[in-house]
Design an enzyme around this catalytic site. Sequence first.
Site, PDB file in Angstrom:
ATOM      1  N   LYS A  18      -2.129  28.525 -11.031  1.00 43.59           N
ATOM      2  CA  LYS A  18      -3.096  29.199 -12.132  1.00 43.59           C
ATOM      3  C   LYS A  18      -4.469  29.091 -11.921  1.00 43.59           C
ATOM      4  O   LYS A  18      -5.444  29.952 -12.129  1.00 43.59           O
ATOM      5  CB  LYS A  18      -2.482  28.322 -13.455  1.00 43.59           C
ATOM      6  CG  LYS A  18      -1.236  28.877 -13.775  1.00 43.59           C
ATOM      7  CD  LYS A  18      -0.988  28.289 -15.134  1.00 43.59           C
ATOM      8  CE  LYS A  18      -0.909  26.906 -15.299  1.00 43.59           C
ATOM      9  NZ  LYS A  18      -0.326  25.960 -14.475  1.00 43.59           N
ATOM     10  N   THR A  19      -5.117  27.817 -11.461  1.00 44.29           N
ATOM     11  CA  THR A  19      -6.422  27.462 -11.355  1.00 44.29           C
ATOM     12  C   THR A  19      -6.932  28.323  -9.989  1.00 44.29           C
ATOM     13  O   THR A  19      -7.792  29.167 -10.116  1.00 44.29           O
ATOM     14  CB  THR A  19      -6.989  26.204 -10.940  1.00 44.29           C
ATOM     15  OG1 THR A  19      -6.258  25.252 -12.259  1.00 44.29           O
ATOM     16  CG2 THR A  19      -8.288  25.785 -11.001  1.00 44.29           C
ATOM     17  N   LYS A  40     -10.752  26.468 -19.040  1.00 39.94           N
ATOM     18  CA  LYS A  40      -9.562  25.580 -19.350  1.00 39.94           C
ATOM     19  C   LYS A  40      -9.842  24.703 -20.333  1.00 39.94           C
ATOM     20  O   LYS A  40     -10.504  23.688 -20.522  1.00 39.94           O
ATOM     21  CB  LYS A  40      -9.151  24.699 -18.044  1.00 39.94           C
ATOM     22  CG  LYS A  40      -7.798  24.404 -18.135  1.00 39.94           C
ATOM     23  CD  LYS A  40      -7.224  23.743 -16.776  1.00 39.94           C
ATOM     24  CE  LYS A  40      -5.690  23.332 -16.857  1.00 39.94           C
ATOM     25  NZ  LYS A  40      -5.023  22.872 -15.785  1.00 39.94           N
ATOM     26  N   SER A  44      -6.436  17.734 -18.157  1.00 39.72           N
ATOM     27  CA  SER A  44      -5.739  16.461 -18.028  1.00 39.72           C
ATOM     28  C   SER A  44      -5.872  16.156 -16.386  1.00 39.72           C
ATOM     29  O   SER A  44      -5.972  16.905 -15.738  1.00 39.72           O
ATOM     30  CB  SER A  44      -4.219  16.314 -18.737  1.00 39.72           C
ATOM     31  OG  SER A  44      -3.580  17.347 -17.886  1.00 39.72           O
ATOM     32  N   GLU A 117      -7.319  29.469 -18.893  1.00 41.07           N
ATOM     33  CA  GLU A 117      -6.208  29.016 -18.047  1.00 41.07           C
ATOM     34  C   GLU A 117      -5.536  27.949 -19.141  1.00 41.07           C
ATOM     35  O   GLU A 117      -5.992  27.043 -19.838  1.00 41.07           O
ATOM     36  CB  GLU A 117      -6.722  28.319 -17.001  1.00 41.07           C
ATOM     37  CG  GLU A 117      -5.524  27.844 -16.186  1.00 41.07           C
ATOM     38  CD  GLU A 117      -6.043  27.018 -14.889  1.00 41.07           C
ATOM     39  OE1 GLU A 117      -4.985  26.251 -14.444  1.00 41.07           O
ATOM     40  OE2 GLU A 117      -7.067  27.012 -14.457  1.00 41.07           O
ATOM     41  N   GLY A 118      -4.103  28.197 -18.971  1.00 40.83           N
ATOM     42  CA  GLY A 118      -3.374  26.988 -20.036  1.00 40.83           C
ATOM     43  C   GLY A 118      -2.960  25.863 -19.023  1.00 40.83           C
ATOM     44  O   GLY A 118      -3.536  25.789 -17.759  1.00 40.83           O
ATOM     45  N   PRO A 208      -2.211  35.578  -0.801  1.00 44.07           N
ATOM     46  CA  PRO A 208      -1.750  35.021   0.491  1.00 44.07           C
ATOM     47  C   PRO A 208      -2.162  33.333   0.628  1.00 44.07           C
ATOM     48  O   PRO A 208      -2.927  33.092   0.190  1.00 44.07           O
ATOM     49  CB  PRO A 208      -2.362  36.063   1.468  1.00 44.07           C
ATOM     50  CG  PRO A 208      -3.462  36.347   1.041  1.00 44.07           C
ATOM     51  CD  PRO A 208      -3.485  36.541  -0.532  1.00 44.07           C
TER      52      PRO A 208
END
Length: 242
Positions: A18-19, A40, A44, A117-118, A208
């Site tokens: 995700k990041t 974000k 954590s 972003e979760g 990719p």
Amino acid sequence: MVIIRSFFITGTDTDVGKTVVTSLLTRFLIDMGVNAFPYKPVQSGATTNGARMIPSDAQMYQLVRPEFDVTDFNTYLLEKPCSPHLAADLANITLDRTVITKQVHQLEEAHDAVLIEGAGGLYVPLTNDGYCYIDFMEELNVPTILVSALRVGTINHTVLSIEAMKARNLPIAGIIFNQLQIGNPVIEQSNVETIRKLTDTPILGFVPYSPDIHTVLADDKLRRHLYKDWDKRRFKELIHSD
């Protein structure tokens, strides 16, 4: 005319990229003339450097938005590498959803697009009262981009995630597939086509495999190679209006 709009970046699981996708999407949109900002809300697993906490994901964001300090990309920084609700409990911190929502709106005022972003997947708890990320997404009601890893199990994980979002009537922008390692292209292509048929959801692009993603993100030419085949037409539909 560019619409001031947020996108929510979620994933089928933790460690699906995700990041990486959020960072790439930031530059992809900037290349399209959109002032995009990665955000974000809760980080954590932050590391400590003396008295300062360093958010690892935000360090990746900073590679694509170097004009910002690494602490500008989060509202809450938590040390323990676990679900936000537990990391907050262990730090004796209360996560305030209204503070996060207010921050989103403030960022929307300052930028054309905010990429939120979760953590983990849809049903990762944000607070210990049972409020999960999918609840936060429903509250924000912004287009969601689902990041899915090109690996064994991705069909089930991706379809379940899409079905969960459809059940909440969440706006789904599409799916971005992330190649975590070099795999069998026949299997990967079959997985993508199966997911396309089962979910009827747009495929926005592929990332990719890159053995050194930090170096790639910091280099304009290398970075652009990773998103050169993304669906620009679909993104233009999402972020522009007459």
